[in-house]
Design an enzyme around this catalytic site. Structure first.
Site, PDB file in Angstrom:
ATOM      1  N   ARG A   8     -45.113  35.538  11.069  1.00 24.22           N
ATOM      2  CA  ARG A   8     -43.886  34.983  11.636  1.00 24.22           C
ATOM      3  C   ARG A   8     -44.274  33.951  12.695  1.00 24.22           C
ATOM      4  O   ARG A   8     -45.272  34.128  13.408  1.00 24.22           O
ATOM      5  CB  ARG A   8     -43.027  36.077  12.266  1.00 24.22           C
ATOM      6  CG  ARG A   8     -41.676  35.525  12.734  1.00 24.22           C
ATOM      7  CD  ARG A   8     -40.820  36.547  13.445  1.00 24.22           C
ATOM      8  NE  ARG A   8     -39.726  35.850  14.126  1.00 24.22           N
ATOM      9  CZ  ARG A   8     -39.043  36.329  15.152  1.00 24.22           C
ATOM     10  NH1 ARG A   8     -39.337  37.528  15.625  1.00 24.22           N
ATOM     11  NH2 ARG A   8     -38.093  35.615  15.718  1.00 24.22           N
ATOM     12  N   HIS A   9     -43.539  32.859  12.776  1.00 23.39           N
ATOM     13  CA  HIS A   9     -43.859  31.834  13.774  1.00 23.39           C
ATOM     14  C   HIS A   9     -43.872  32.434  15.180  1.00 23.39           C
ATOM     15  O   HIS A   9     -43.254  33.467  15.456  1.00 23.39           O
ATOM     16  CB  HIS A   9     -42.838  30.691  13.714  1.00 23.39           C
ATOM     17  CG  HIS A   9     -41.431  31.113  13.996  1.00 23.39           C
ATOM     18  ND1 HIS A   9     -40.961  31.357  15.285  1.00 23.39           N
ATOM     19  CD2 HIS A   9     -40.394  31.363  13.178  1.00 23.39           C
ATOM     20  CE1 HIS A   9     -39.696  31.723  15.229  1.00 23.39           C
ATOM     21  NE2 HIS A   9     -39.318  31.745  13.964  1.00 23.39           N
ATOM     22  N   SER A  12     -40.130  30.999  19.967  1.00 25.04           N
ATOM     23  CA  SER A  12     -39.589  29.642  20.057  1.00 25.04           C
ATOM     24  C   SER A  12     -38.625  29.507  21.235  1.00 25.04           C
ATOM     25  O   SER A  12     -38.187  30.498  21.830  1.00 25.04           O
ATOM     26  CB  SER A  12     -38.856  29.276  18.766  1.00 25.04           C
ATOM     27  OG  SER A  12     -37.630  29.980  18.673  1.00 25.04           O
ATOM     28  N   GLU A  84     -36.299  28.894   6.864  1.00 27.15           N
ATOM     29  CA  GLU A  84     -35.368  29.842   7.463  1.00 27.15           C
ATOM     30  C   GLU A  84     -34.095  29.964   6.630  1.00 27.15           C
ATOM     31  O   GLU A  84     -33.721  29.053   5.879  1.00 27.15           O
ATOM     32  CB  GLU A  84     -35.014  29.375   8.884  1.00 27.15           C
ATOM     33  CG  GLU A  84     -34.039  30.237   9.647  1.00 27.15           C
ATOM     34  CD  GLU A  84     -34.545  31.646   9.914  1.00 27.15           C
ATOM     35  OE1 GLU A  84     -34.568  32.447   8.956  1.00 27.15           O
ATOM     36  OE2 GLU A  84     -34.888  31.950  11.070  1.00 27.15           O
ATOM     37  N   TYR A  87     -28.089  29.435   7.931  1.00 32.28           N
ATOM     38  CA  TYR A  87     -26.986  30.148   8.573  1.00 32.28           C
ATOM     39  C   TYR A  87     -25.714  29.317   8.651  1.00 32.28           C
ATOM     40  O   TYR A  87     -24.700  29.781   9.184  1.00 32.28           O
ATOM     41  CB  TYR A  87     -27.398  30.603   9.972  1.00 32.28           C
ATOM     42  CG  TYR A  87     -28.544  31.587   9.986  1.00 32.28           C
ATOM     43  CD1 TYR A  87     -28.413  32.850   9.433  1.00 32.28           C
ATOM     44  CD2 TYR A  87     -29.773  31.254  10.562  1.00 32.28           C
ATOM     45  CE1 TYR A  87     -29.463  33.757   9.446  1.00 32.28           C
ATOM     46  CE2 TYR A  87     -30.830  32.151  10.583  1.00 32.28           C
ATOM     47  CZ  TYR A  87     -30.671  33.394  10.022  1.00 32.28           C
ATOM     48  OH  TYR A  87     -31.719  34.288  10.031  1.00 32.28           O
TER      49      TYR A  87
END
Length: 229
Positions: A8-9, A12, A84, A87
């Protein structure tokens, strides 16, 4: 077949501000996220990597940058299907205000029927991500052999949905899975079945110390959350 390391990054700026970033541009790693990314080469030092695959979003590319600098011969590939979740109209909104949306209850308890307004359904998100993994497993094995290991940098909900598939879990249960920023999840794929051999491994057990709950009333952190303070 291949072994997949799902990273996972790193943390952020959206994670720390409590914003659901989605696919918005310009979402970078924060100071801690850069430190997490800088530690990744040492964490993976003992693993021979055949390839690196990244979501196209900035926070994933920044996460892999130190690893690629440490291994200049490691090829990097961009894969749109592990970007991602879209959304839609929820992108850029505060998670605190989204908690009161009726759809959030569906996302939490019946994800397979959840579709974001102006975006995609969670079912479609999982399907594209799992298809990408299957395709990359075949490609890596064909090019590097069945014992090859490769790394894929993606996002919280994407990784959780891939893990759910590997475990044979219904998507409605995937909110039971948690992966912190810059955690490593390892899945070894075989002809018979996948084996989950690491889940959300950060090498840091401080996150298990008692703290104010980030999941009030057992709600999962949509998008993955910011990890331990």
């Amino acid at each position: 077949m291949a072994t997949l390391l799902l990273v996972r990054h790193g943390r952020s700026t959206a994670n720390t501000s409590g914003v659901l970033a989605g696919r918005l541009p310009g979402i970078a790693l924060d100071e801690r996220g850069h430190a997490q990314a800088a530690a990744l080469p040492d964490r993976l030092a003992g693993v021979p990597l055949a390839a690196a695959v990244s979501s196209p979003l900035q926070r994933c590319r920044e996460t892999l940058r130190p690893l690629l600098a440490a291994r200049p011969d490691l090829p990097l590939h961009t894969e749109e299907r592990i970007s991602e979740c879209d959304y839609g109209d929820w992108s850029g909104r505060k998670l605190a205000e989204l908690a009161d949306e009726p759809l959030m209850q569906v996302v939490q308890g019946h994800a397979s029927s959840a579709a974001f307004p102006g975006g995609e359904s969670m079912r479609a998100m999982q399907a594209r991500a799992v298809d990408a993994v299957r395709d990359w497993n075949a490609r890596v094995e064909a090019e590097h052999g069945e014992d090859a290991v490769y790394v894929m940098c993606s996002h919280g909900d994407i990784i959780k949905s891939i893990v759910a598939d590997a475990l044979g879990m219904h998507l409605d249960l995937f909110q039971r899975i948690h992966v912190d920023p810059c955690s490593v999840t390892a899945i070894r794929y075989t002809r018979m079945r996948p084996f989950l051999v690491r889940l959300g491994d950060t090498g840091d057990f401080a996150a298990l110390a008692p703290r104010e709950s980030a999941e009030p009333n057992g709600a999962a952190e949509v998008g993955g959350g910011a990890g331990a303070p």
